[in-house]
Design an enzyme around this catalytic site. Structure first.
Site, PDB file in Angstrom:
ATOM      1  N   ARG A  82       0.838  -1.189   0.000  1.00  0.00           N
ATOM      2  CA  ARG A  82       0.000   0.000   0.000  1.00  0.00           C
ATOM      3  C   ARG A  82       0.880   1.249   0.000  1.00  0.00           C
ATOM      4  O   ARG A  82       1.984   1.251   0.527  1.00  0.00           O
ATOM      5  CB  ARG A  82      -0.921   0.024   1.223  1.00  0.00           C
ATOM      6  N   TYR A 222      -1.296  -3.499  -6.860  1.00  0.00           N
ATOM      7  CA  TYR A 222      -1.148  -4.228  -5.589  1.00  0.00           C
ATOM      8  C   TYR A 222      -2.486  -4.321  -4.838  1.00  0.00           C
ATOM      9  O   TYR A 222      -3.260  -3.354  -4.801  1.00  0.00           O
ATOM     10  CB  TYR A 222      -0.103  -3.536  -4.700  1.00  0.00           C
ATOM     11  N   LYS A 231      -9.689  -2.693   1.632  1.00  0.00           N
ATOM     12  CA  LYS A 231      -9.397  -1.573   2.529  1.00  0.00           C
ATOM     13  C   LYS A 231     -10.166  -0.312   2.119  1.00  0.00           C
ATOM     14  O   LYS A 231     -10.636   0.443   2.976  1.00  0.00           O
ATOM     15  CB  LYS A 231      -7.892  -1.286   2.544  1.00  0.00           C
ATOM     16  N   HIS A 251     -10.741  -2.725  11.461  1.00  0.00           N
ATOM     17  CA  HIS A 251      -9.652  -3.540  10.920  1.00  0.00           C
ATOM     18  C   HIS A 251      -9.398  -4.698  11.887  1.00  0.00           C
ATOM     19  O   HIS A 251      -8.392  -4.696  12.590  1.00  0.00           O
ATOM     20  CB  HIS A 251      -8.418  -2.638  10.788  1.00  0.00           C
ATOM     21  N   SER A 273      -1.464  -3.890   9.960  1.00  0.00           N
ATOM     22  CA  SER A 273      -1.081  -4.806   8.887  1.00  0.00           C
ATOM     23  C   SER A 273       0.231  -5.502   9.212  1.00  0.00           C
ATOM     24  O   SER A 273       1.179  -4.861   9.673  1.00  0.00           O
ATOM     25  CB  SER A 273      -0.941  -4.046   7.572  1.00  0.00           C
ATOM     26  N   ALA A 274       0.263  -6.800   8.987  1.00  0.00           N
ATOM     27  CA  ALA A 274       1.430  -7.657   9.230  1.00  0.00           C
ATOM     28  C   ALA A 274       1.797  -7.731  10.717  1.00  0.00           C
ATOM     29  O   ALA A 274       2.959  -7.852  11.084  1.00  0.00           O
ATOM     30  CB  ALA A 274       2.627  -7.226   8.380  1.00  0.00           C
ATOM     31  N   CYS A 275       0.787  -7.666  11.586  1.00  0.00           N
ATOM     32  CA  CYS A 275       1.016  -7.801  13.031  1.00  0.00           C
ATOM     33  C   CYS A 275       0.223  -8.958  13.636  1.00  0.00           C
ATOM     34  O   CYS A 275      -0.004  -8.993  14.845  1.00  0.00           O
ATOM     35  CB  CYS A 275       0.696  -6.497  13.747  1.00  0.00           C
ATOM     36  N   LYS A 277      -3.021 -10.622  12.520  1.00  0.00           N
ATOM     37  CA  LYS A 277      -4.467 -10.896  12.434  1.00  0.00           C
ATOM     38  C   LYS A 277      -4.752 -12.261  11.805  1.00  0.00           C
ATOM     39  O   LYS A 277      -5.472 -13.073  12.370  1.00  0.00           O
ATOM     40  CB  LYS A 277      -5.191  -9.810  11.613  1.00  0.00           C
ATOM     41  N   ASN A 279      -2.893 -14.810  11.421  1.00  0.00           N
ATOM     42  CA  ASN A 279      -2.417 -15.911  12.261  1.00  0.00           C
ATOM     43  C   ASN A 279      -3.353 -16.171  13.431  1.00  0.00           C
ATOM     44  O   ASN A 279      -3.691 -17.325  13.708  1.00  0.00           O
ATOM     45  CB  ASN A 279      -1.007 -15.618  12.765  1.00  0.00           C
ATOM     46  N   ASP A 298      -9.486 -10.068   8.727  1.00  0.00           N
ATOM     47  CA  ASP A 298      -8.969  -8.722   8.456  1.00  0.00           C
ATOM     48  C   ASP A 298      -9.953  -7.599   8.775  1.00  0.00           C
ATOM     49  O   ASP A 298      -9.528  -6.537   9.214  1.00  0.00           O
ATOM     50  CB  ASP A 298      -8.556  -8.621   6.982  1.00  0.00           C
ATOM     51  N   ASN A 388       6.548  -8.506   2.015  1.00  0.00           N
ATOM     52  CA  ASN A 388       5.089  -8.317   1.962  1.00  0.00           C
ATOM     53  C   ASN A 388       4.464  -9.202   0.880  1.00  0.00           C
ATOM     54  O   ASN A 388       3.408  -8.889   0.356  1.00  0.00           O
ATOM     55  CB  ASN A 388       4.736  -6.850   1.709  1.00  0.00           C
ATOM     56  N   ARG A 390       2.312 -12.209  -0.659  1.00  0.00           N
ATOM     57  CA  ARG A 390       0.979 -12.564  -0.173  1.00  0.00           C
ATOM     58  C   ARG A 390       0.441 -13.825  -0.828  1.00  0.00           C
ATOM     59  O   ARG A 390       0.779 -14.135  -1.960  1.00  0.00           O
ATOM     60  CB  ARG A 390       0.011 -11.411  -0.507  1.00  0.00           C
ATOM     61  N   PHE A 516       1.870 -17.250  18.329  1.00  0.00           N
ATOM     62  CA  PHE A 516       1.130 -18.205  17.484  1.00  0.00           C
ATOM     63  C   PHE A 516       0.164 -19.046  18.335  1.00  0.00           C
ATOM     64  O   PHE A 516      -0.624 -18.461  19.092  1.00  0.00           O
ATOM     65  CB  PHE A 516       2.113 -19.040  16.658  1.00  0.00           C
ATOM     66  N   GLU A 518       0.425 -20.571  20.991  1.00  0.00           N
ATOM     67  CA  GLU A 518       0.520 -20.311  22.434  1.00  0.00           C
ATOM     68  C   GLU A 518      -0.314 -19.093  22.844  1.00  0.00           C
ATOM     69  O   GLU A 518      -0.614 -18.904  24.025  1.00  0.00           O
ATOM     70  CB  GLU A 518       1.984 -20.096  22.859  1.00  0.00           C
TER      71      GLU A 518
HETATM   72  P1  GDP Z   1      -1.841  -9.523   9.467  1.00  0.00           P
HETATM   73  O1  GDP Z   1      -1.343  -8.744   8.311  1.00  0.00           O
HETATM   74  O2  GDP Z   1      -2.228  -8.647  10.622  1.00  0.00           O
HETATM   75  O3  GDP Z   1      -2.921 -10.485   9.093  1.00  0.00           O
HETATM   76  O4  GDP Z   1      -0.596 -10.377  10.024  1.00  0.00           O
HETATM   77  P2  GDP Z   1      -0.209 -11.927   9.825  1.00  0.00           P
HETATM   78  O5  GDP Z   1      -1.043 -12.819  10.685  1.00  0.00           O
HETATM   79  O6  GDP Z   1      -0.171 -12.246   8.386  1.00  0.00           O
HETATM   80  O7  GDP Z   1       1.252 -11.937  10.433  1.00  0.00           O
HETATM   81  C1  GDP Z   1       2.257 -11.053   9.990  1.00  0.00           C
HETATM   82  C2  GDP Z   1       3.602 -11.537  10.417  1.00  0.00           C
HETATM   83  O8  GDP Z   1       3.668 -11.609  11.849  1.00  0.00           O
HETATM   84  C3  GDP Z   1       3.929 -12.936   9.901  1.00  0.00           C
HETATM   85  O9  GDP Z   1       5.274 -12.974   9.506  1.00  0.00           O
HETATM   86  C4  GDP Z   1       3.690 -13.820  11.105  1.00  0.00           C
HETATM   87  O10 GDP Z   1       4.472 -14.985  11.052  1.00  0.00           O
HETATM   88  C5  GDP Z   1       4.051 -12.903  12.270  1.00  0.00           C
HETATM   89  N1  GDP Z   1       3.281 -13.257  13.483  1.00  0.00           N
HETATM   90  C6  GDP Z   1       1.940 -13.472  13.569  1.00  0.00           C
HETATM   91  N2  GDP Z   1       1.574 -13.816  14.832  1.00  0.00           N
HETATM   92  C7  GDP Z   1       2.700 -13.803  15.576  1.00  0.00           C
HETATM   93  C8  GDP Z   1       2.978 -14.079  16.962  1.00  0.00           C
HETATM   94  O11 GDP Z   1       2.105 -14.405  17.765  1.00  0.00           O
HETATM   95  N3  GDP Z   1       4.281 -13.941  17.359  1.00  0.00           N
HETATM   96  C9  GDP Z   1       5.274 -13.590  16.487  1.00  0.00           C
HETATM   97  N4  GDP Z   1       6.516 -13.484  16.950  1.00  0.00           N
HETATM   98  N5  GDP Z   1       5.049 -13.340  15.173  1.00  0.00           N
HETATM   99  C10 GDP Z   1       3.795 -13.449  14.720  1.00  0.00           C
HETATM  100  P1  PGA Z   2      -3.070  -6.619   5.916  1.00  0.00           P
HETATM  101  O1  PGA Z   2      -3.121  -5.532   4.775  1.00  0.00           O
HETATM  102  O2  PGA Z   2      -1.610  -6.789   6.180  1.00  0.00           O
HETATM  103  O3  PGA Z   2      -3.784  -5.968   7.060  1.00  0.00           O
HETATM  104  O4  PGA Z   2      -3.687  -7.883   5.448  1.00  0.00           O
HETATM  105  C1  PGA Z   2      -3.384  -5.829   3.453  1.00  0.00           C
HETATM  106  C2  PGA Z   2      -2.952  -4.658   2.587  1.00  0.00           C
HETATM  107  O5  PGA Z   2      -1.762  -4.344   2.578  1.00  0.00           O
HETATM  108  O6  PGA Z   2      -3.811  -4.083   1.930  1.00  0.00           O
HETATM  109 MN    MN Z   3      -3.821 -10.558   7.201  1.00  0.00          MN
END
Ligand code: GDP
Ligand code: PGA
Ligand code: MN
Length: 608
Positions: A82, A222, A231, A251, A273-275, A277, A279, A298, A388, A390, A516, A518
């Site tokens: 983005r 993208y 989004k 979100h 994003s990438a934190c 969700k 997982n 998401d 990033n 996907r 994860f 845990e």
């Molecule tokens: P989203 O974009 O919010 O959906 O995030 P993702 O679930 O795709 O995760 C983004 C990145 O964070 C990936 O590389 C995951 O492996 C990592 N990640 C997700 N959950 C955890 C967690 O509980 N602990 C750690 N250390 N990394 C995590």
């Molecule tokens: P996401 O964002 O990491 O929250 O899934 C997707 C995006 O970049 O549009």
């Molecule tokens: Mn996601």
């Protein structure tokens, strides 16, 4: 219609809705594509377009034995995420966009973009994609029509949205609300000019017109910039609808948890994003007796039901997940979803035997084609997959999808989690004192930036409710909206709010908490707090479990790390205060006084 030369396909639409037809004709006249295709969302359409994309060199078909009906795509190296600095909220009054958004006057933006769009589809096909965010049988379906000159977008929309013939009936209903969403990659082809695998334009605009509820996107292919139902519509435009109509467009993932007593709880969680969700949405609990099912990964649209509880719907139809880090250990359910096939992989690496690979995936490949198309070996300095990169895959294939996932009524939410990626300061889990304090937690949450947006990776920034890049209006008004939602509700039925951080680190930068599967231990504590069964320690920032108040049975990490992940650190929080203050000062006048009050109260508790 005017006397303009007819564009093949324009005059045989499968639908009658006058406003849609007029808008499509107007866009066709402006962008002058070679032909117009009305998308029906059929399997034949998927096959035809994926074949064409393979032929064009945009897609590589993966080995059907390994990934049936699945494809690899590599984007332009400059079109991988983005583009927040090119994303605009074009409200009539700049105050309505607020300090966190880029603003431009709607008339000025439309004038600028109209010139960019003029002739921009020359030599290409213009696709018309009717779609619906959320179940098509909703009382008030959230419809849209995306126009795009990218077949990659059409194929992605097949996975990510309910689209084509299945939404036609609702779109034909007189007065049903639909959002026009215009997208062009901005790469016209002159006669005889060879195309490239990923056409796009250096100039990019991702523009939103909140008053007229329109989206105009230019220059990027993208996901977040081009799949306009996600989004752009379901967060930026929908947040404005939600403000006006008294609901929440957030979100957030939606997770169903089932206790050993077979009781179901629904949890929504907002992480940037990438934190984490996706997982958490597919979590495989590590504690015996607990099960988890996926409702959404998401976006959550939440409104109060007749029983006074807050119900959440996932407006999407697919996952757009971050590939790196996904593996059989961290996210086995994502792996199973992908193995099923019907998936699209963007900017991951290709193996020599027709499969995909990314950093963190099992296997020890000795030779790959990297996402940039270069040869890759373990000695290569650059990663094989873009950070990033996907996968795009249907939710229905998820082995743990909850049966309620496409119920238009949604699911009743018991707890809301906010969380970011913080090396320090923020404990593993903190329970808010009440809704307003929980809103304050969301309003002040912060996270290190990730590869999901261009620029600034690793920098800590405030990302309120994980909505910073996705809010369609003024952030101060948004906080007030959250406070109002709480006030309008029966307090006993409101979800409890928690703040989590899976990413706290030790001195050598290792993660203190294993994360994860845990994370189910944290969810268990949260559920037991709701039931009044778990103990906690009161601190100035909220209620926190100590190591003996959380189920750590069978955990293999050193206890010092677990304790450090849970710890409230007074000094770190005193250092956090000026950062929160700076953030609130930036918001200025529109900041609700209740949020200032919460900050003052926190200060007093920290200095007591
Ligand atoms: P989203 O974009 O919010 O959906 O995030 P993702 O679930 O795709 O995760 C983004 C990145 O964070 C990936 O590389 C995951 O492996 C990592 N990640 C997700 N959950 C955890 C967690 O509980 N602990 C750690 N250390 N990394 C995590
Ligand atoms: P996401 O964002 O990491 O929250 O899934 C997707 C995006 O970049 O549009
Ligand atoms: Mn996601």
């Amino acid at each position: 219609m005017t006397a303009a030369p007819t564009i093949p396909g324009l005059d045989n639409p499968p639908l009658q809705r006058r406003e849609v037809l007029d808008w499509v004709a107007e866009v066709a006249e402006l962008t002058t594509p070679d032909r117009v295709v009305w998308c029906d969302g059929s399997a034949e359409e998927w096959t035809r377009l994926t074949d064409e994309l393979v032929e064009a060199g945009t897609f590589t078909r993966l080995d059907p034995e390994k990934k049936p009906n699945s494809f690899h795509a590599a984007s332009d190296p400059d079109d991988v995420a983005r583009v927040e600095e090119r994303t605009f909220i074009c409200s009539v009054d700049p105050k309505d966009a607020g300090v966190t958004n880029n603003w431009m006057d709607p008339a000025e933006m439309k004038a600028t973009m109209t010139e960019l769009y003029r002739g921009c589809m020359r030599g290409r096909t213009m696709f018309v994609i009717p779609f619906c965010m959320g179940p098509t049988n909703a009382e008030h379906p959230k419809l849209g029509v995306e126009i795009s000159d990218s077949p990659y977008v059409v194929v992605s929309m097949h996975i990510m949205t309910r689209m084509g013939a299945q939404v036609q009936e609702r779109l034909e209903e007189a007065g049903s609300e639909w959002v026009p969403a215009l997208h062009s990659i901005g790469a016209p082809l002159e006669p005889g000019q060879a195309d490239v695998a990923w056409p796009c334009n250096e100039t990019k605009y991702i523009s939103h017109f909140p008053e007229t509820r329109e989206i105009w996107s230019f220059g990027s292919g993208y996901g977040g910039n081009a799949l306009l139902g996600k989004k752009c519509y379901s967060l930026r435009i929908a947040s404005v609808m939600a403000r006006d109509e008294g609901w929440l467009a957030e979100h957030m993932l939606i997770l169903k948890l089932i206790s050993p007593e077979d009781k179901a709880y629904y949890v929504a969680a907002a992480f940037p994003s990438a934190c984490g969700k996706t997982n958490l949405a597919m979590l495989q609990p590590t504690i015996p007796g607990w099960r988890a099912e996926t409702v959404g990964d998401d976006i959550a649209w939440m409104r109060f039901g007749d029983d006074g509880r807050l119900y959440a719907v996932n407006p999407e139809f697919g996952f757009f997940g971050v590939a790196p880090g996904t593996n059989w250990n961290t996210n086995p359910n994502a792996m199973r979803t992908i193995e099923h096939g019907n998936a699209l992989f963007t900017n991951v690496a290709l193996t020599d035997d027709g499969d995909v690979w990314w950093e963190g995936l099992e296997g020890d490949p000795q030779h790959l084609t990297s996402w940039t198309g270069d040869e890759w070996t373990p000695a290569s300095a650059k990663p094989a997959a873009h950070p990033n990169s996907r996968y795009t895959v249907p939710i229905s294939q998820c082995p743990v999808v909850a049966s309620e996932w496409d119920d238009p009524q949604g699911v009743p939410i018991s707890a809301i989690l906010f969380g970011g990626r913080r090396k320090t300061t923020v404990p593993l889990v903190t329970e808010s004192f009440d809704w307003q304090h929980g809103t304050f937690m969301g309003a002040t949450m912060s996270s290190e930036m990730t590869a999901a947006a261009k620029g600034g990776k690793g920098q800590v920034r405030r990302d309120p409710m994980a909505m910073l890049p996705f809010l369609g209006y003024n952030v101060g008004d948004y906080f007030q909206h959250w406070v109002n939602v709480g006030k309008s509700a029966d307090v006993t039925k409101l979800p409890s709010i928690f703040y989590v951080n899976w990413f706290r680190r030790g001195e050598d930068n290792r993660f203190l908490w294993p994360g994860f599967g845990e994370n189910s231990r944290v969810l268990k504590w949260i559920i037991e707090r709701l039931e009044g069964k778990a103990a906690a320690t009161e601190t100035p920032i909220g209620h926190i479990p100590s190591a003996d108040q959380i189920d750590l049975d069978g955990i293999s990490e050193p206890m010092e790390d677990i304790e450090a992940s849970l710890r409230f650190d007074l000094e770190e929080w005193r250092e956090e205060l000026p950062l929160i203050e700076e953030w609130f000062d930036k918001i200025g006048d529109s900041l609700p006084t209740s949020m200032r009050d919460e900050l003052e109260a926190l200060k007093q508790r920290l200095n007591a």
